[in-house]
Write an enzyme that holds these catalytic residues in place. Structure first.
Site, PDB file in Angstrom:
ATOM      1  N   ASP A 286       1.410  -1.505  -0.126  1.00 37.70           N
ATOM      2  CA  ASP A 286      -0.102  -0.164  -0.278  1.00 37.70           C
ATOM      3  C   ASP A 286       1.022   1.485   0.250  1.00 37.70           C
ATOM      4  O   ASP A 286       1.673   1.804   1.154  1.00 37.70           O
ATOM      5  CB  ASP A 286      -1.330  -0.197   1.069  1.00 37.70           C
ATOM      6  CG  ASP A 286      -1.941   0.997   1.417  1.00 37.70           C
ATOM      7  OD1 ASP A 286      -1.162   2.175   0.906  1.00 37.70           O
ATOM      8  OD2 ASP A 286      -2.795   1.118   1.433  1.00 37.70           O
ATOM      9  N   HIS A 287       1.254   2.194  -0.968  1.00 37.70           N
ATOM     10  CA  HIS A 287       2.183   3.033  -0.866  1.00 37.70           C
ATOM     11  C   HIS A 287       1.784   4.075  -0.657  1.00 37.70           C
ATOM     12  O   HIS A 287       2.607   5.064  -0.104  1.00 37.70           O
ATOM     13  CB  HIS A 287       1.789   3.659  -2.421  1.00 37.70           C
ATOM     14  CG  HIS A 287       1.293   4.372  -3.549  1.00 37.70           C
ATOM     15  ND1 HIS A 287       0.458   4.000  -4.026  1.00 37.70           N
ATOM     16  CD2 HIS A 287       1.394   5.568  -2.597  1.00 37.70           C
ATOM     17  CE1 HIS A 287      -0.321   5.065  -4.190  1.00 37.70           C
ATOM     18  NE2 HIS A 287       0.153   6.200  -3.812  1.00 37.70           N
TER      19      HIS A 287
ATOM     20  N   HIS B 239      -5.883   3.094   1.554  1.00 34.43           N
ATOM     21  CA  HIS B 239      -5.124   3.988   1.985  1.00 34.43           C
ATOM     22  C   HIS B 239      -5.873   4.631   3.053  1.00 34.43           C
ATOM     23  O   HIS B 239      -4.779   5.152   3.760  1.00 34.43           O
ATOM     24  CB  HIS B 239      -5.029   5.564   0.613  1.00 34.43           C
ATOM     25  CG  HIS B 239      -4.290   4.513  -0.345  1.00 34.43           C
ATOM     26  ND1 HIS B 239      -3.609   3.513  -0.863  1.00 34.43           N
ATOM     27  CD2 HIS B 239      -4.932   4.730  -2.531  1.00 34.43           C
ATOM     28  CE1 HIS B 239      -3.124   3.792  -2.216  1.00 34.43           C
ATOM     29  NE2 HIS B 239      -3.836   4.043  -2.655  1.00 34.43           N
TER      30      HIS B 239
HETATM   31  C1  BG6 Z   1      -3.580   4.854  -6.269  1.00 32.89           C
HETATM   32  C2  BG6 Z   1      -4.888   5.257  -7.011  1.00 32.89           C
HETATM   33  O1  BG6 Z   1      -3.396   3.838  -5.466  1.00 32.89           O
HETATM   34  O2  BG6 Z   1      -3.547   6.032  -5.487  1.00 32.89           O
HETATM   35  C3  BG6 Z   1      -4.832   6.329  -8.277  1.00 32.89           C
HETATM   36  O3  BG6 Z   1      -5.184   3.494  -7.722  1.00 32.89           O
HETATM   37  C4  BG6 Z   1      -4.594   7.406  -7.014  1.00 32.89           C
HETATM   38  O4  BG6 Z   1      -6.182   6.550  -8.609  1.00 32.89           O
HETATM   39  C5  BG6 Z   1      -3.455   6.924  -6.132  1.00 32.89           C
HETATM   40  O5  BG6 Z   1      -4.631   8.612  -8.237  1.00 32.89           O
HETATM   41  C6  BG6 Z   1      -2.874   8.625  -5.700  1.00 32.89           C
HETATM   42  O6  BG6 Z   1      -1.286   8.408  -5.026  1.00 32.89           O
HETATM   43  P1  BG6 Z   1      -0.831   9.283  -4.536  1.00 32.89           P
HETATM   44  O7  BG6 Z   1       0.622   9.119  -4.082  1.00 32.89           O
HETATM   45  O8  BG6 Z   1      -0.714  10.854  -5.732  1.00 32.89           O
HETATM   46  O9  BG6 Z   1      -1.775  10.131  -3.319  1.00 32.89           O
END
Ligand code: BG6
Length: 497
Positions: free
Chosen positions: A185-186, A248
């Site tokens: 989960d980034h 997230h």
């Molecule tokens: C991803 C989603 O997990 O997170 C995308 O699939 C979203 O739709 C993205 O744009 C947002 O990530 P960040 O790091 O740009 O907030």
């Protein structure tokens, strides 16, 4: 041998895709350039597209030019990194690909000292996970080679509901042990998200206030100004609830609401997060509208530019019912949080890109001062995750002048100002952790299943033909007007970050 010096091979499925180009290869390069990537290593990239090693290297060089934080300081340094890239063309659904991967691994391992450590990375569309996992199992590649480790990293979505998440879990369990599985989960790799734990558990002054006696409400916002861009077809199947909320935002909620873990290790940290999930009051299927609200962007203006509505995007049905905005009201039924509402909202094509967590404290029980022209706000602690990363606390202060009047001021800590430079990308931290065998910042299977279970009633209601209304909102706004009424029921209002 210290873990940081262990050699490894990383096998990327989906190597011709966007994730590899935009995130994985730039992150691996930045780790290498920062001299923290254990060596020696081999990256075996695989995808259906026919390509030679050299063609993959050229492609990777371009991806790094476009997306990496740091650029190669010289051709010699780049060449050294590029030498470690190998490309194996093949269909991940075809069992015939796996002996070829095994062969490439043996070659790499024969050419270097140390144990045969292997990490598989599923950067493909999730429809291929079944085949990849099954083929890794039957080919024997899922088992650790003697003396080394074997791990698998998978990208969300981990299923699309409780049942499919469980099916994926069962399938993984047939080929791998849970300790081998790293669900990425980034958001958990973002510096400011990690800082939530440091802020809470390395400072003594906030924890005594971190409960229902002092906190009136918590608002979590993950707003994006972009639309679905080129991902219309994917997004049609996902929607904001599956794409952002299930993973997230619920992860962020857990970091805010969890009890202090006994140590900063994968077991204790993830156990505490699971306890939060178990304490969240289940959503009553008969009262979904009180707990959840959905919206979809209509045409509008974002940063001064006219943008189409969601239904006009490529790959999107003209009568699509997919939500691009979702808001939830959740309660955490435990001693710490009983009665404190947690509001979560996320959406695309909102007024600006901002992710933050706002903790609003109770007002003083008795105000002895007259209010100034701007009034007195309750103390609010805002953890800004992105952009403009930092932490701010709003307090009341005397405004200058002969009268004793009050106004809000912000005690503001900004990451950029204090530490300078750009923080590492989330993927850098997470890839390194997986290589080192630290799963603390990865989602555990039981957490994922619990998150799907929690959202089940909302998914069912929103998936029904006669579901609750889908409120349109103008692109570039703060979401559907109905969202204001949704939160106003408790007497609150959304923040305007
Ligand atoms: C991803 C989603 O997990 O997170 C995308 O699939 C979203 O739709 C993205 O744009 C947002 O990530 P960040 O790091 O740009 O907030």
């Amino acid at each position: 041998m210290a873990p940081a010096d262990q050699p490894f091979s990383l096998i990327i499925f989906g190597a011709s895709g966007d994730l590899t180009r935009r995130k994985l290869m730039p992150a691996l390069w930045s780790l290498y350039a920062g001299r923290v990537l254990p060596e020696p290593f081999t990256i075996i990239a695989t995808a259906r597209t026919g390509m030679t090693d050299d063609e993959f290297r050229v492609r990777t060089r371009a991806a790094i030019g476009e997306f990496a934080r740091t650029q190669p300081p010289s051709e010699a340094v780049w060449e050294h990194f590029a030498k470690a890239l190998v490309y194996v063309a093949g269909d991940p659904a075809d069992p015939g690909l796996y002996p070829r991967i095994a062969h490439a691994l043996k070659d790499a391992e024969a050419a270097r000292p140390g144990p045969p450590n292997r990490l598989f990375y599923c950067a493909t569309p999730p429809s291929l996970y079944d085949d990849i996992i099954a083929n890794l199992g039957t080919s024997g590649l899922a088992r650790a080679a003697p003396g080394g480790f074997t791990r698998i990293i998978i990208e969300k979505p981990f299923g699309r509901d409780y049942e499919s998440a469980r099916a994926l879990g069962r399938q993984l369990a047939e080929a791998f042990r849970e300790e081998q599985v790293y669900r990425i989960d980034h958001y958990l790799g973002k510096e400011t998200v990690q800082n939530i734990l440091v802020f809470r558990f390395a400072n003594g002054i906030f924890e005594p206030l971190w409960n229902r006696n002092h906190v009136a409400e918590v608002q979590l916002t993950v707003a994006e100004s972009i639309g679905v861009e080129t991902r219309g077809a994917y997004y049609e199947e996902a929607g904001a609830l599956r794409d952002m909320m299930q993973n997230h935002l619920l992860q962020l909620l857990c970091l805010i609401a969890m009890e202090p873990p006994a140590s900063f290790d994968a077991g204790p940290v993830r156990d505490e997060k699971n306890k939060v999930m178990h304490a969240i009051r289940p959503i009553d299927p008969a009262r979904v509208q009180e707990a959840a609200l959905r919206g979809q962007y209509a045409p509008g203006f974002v940063e001064g530019k006219r943008v189409p509505g969601y239904r006009q995007e490529k790959g999107v049905a003209p009568d699509s019912k997919t939500e691009t905005y979702a808001a939830l009201r959740l309660l955490v039924d435990n001693w710490r949080w009983a009665g404190v509402p947690f509001y979560l909202r996320t959406g695309k094509r909102l007024a600006k890109r901002v992710s933050e967590i706002a903790i609003r404290f109770h007002e003083t029980p008795h105000m002895i001062f007259r209010r100034g022209p701007t009034g007195v706000e309750a103390n609010t602690l805002v953890i800004r995750i992105q952009p403009d990363e930092g932490i701010a606390l709003t307090v009341a202060a005397k405004t200058p002048g002969p009268d004793l009047r009050l106004g809000p001021v912000r005690l503001d800590f900004r990451y950029g100002e204090v530490f300078g430079g750009e923080p590492p990308e989330a993927y850098e931290r997470l890839l390194l952790d997986a290589i080192h065998g630290d799963a603390t910042l990865y989602a555990r299977g039981d957490w994922v299943e619990k998150a799907w279970q929690l959202l089940g009633p909302v998914l069912d209601a929103w998936g029904a033909v006669e579901g609750p209304p889908l409120s349109p909102y103008e692109a570039g706004s703060w979401g559907p007007p109905e969202a204001d009424a949704f939160i106003a029921r408790d007497g609150g209002a959304w923040r305007r970050p």
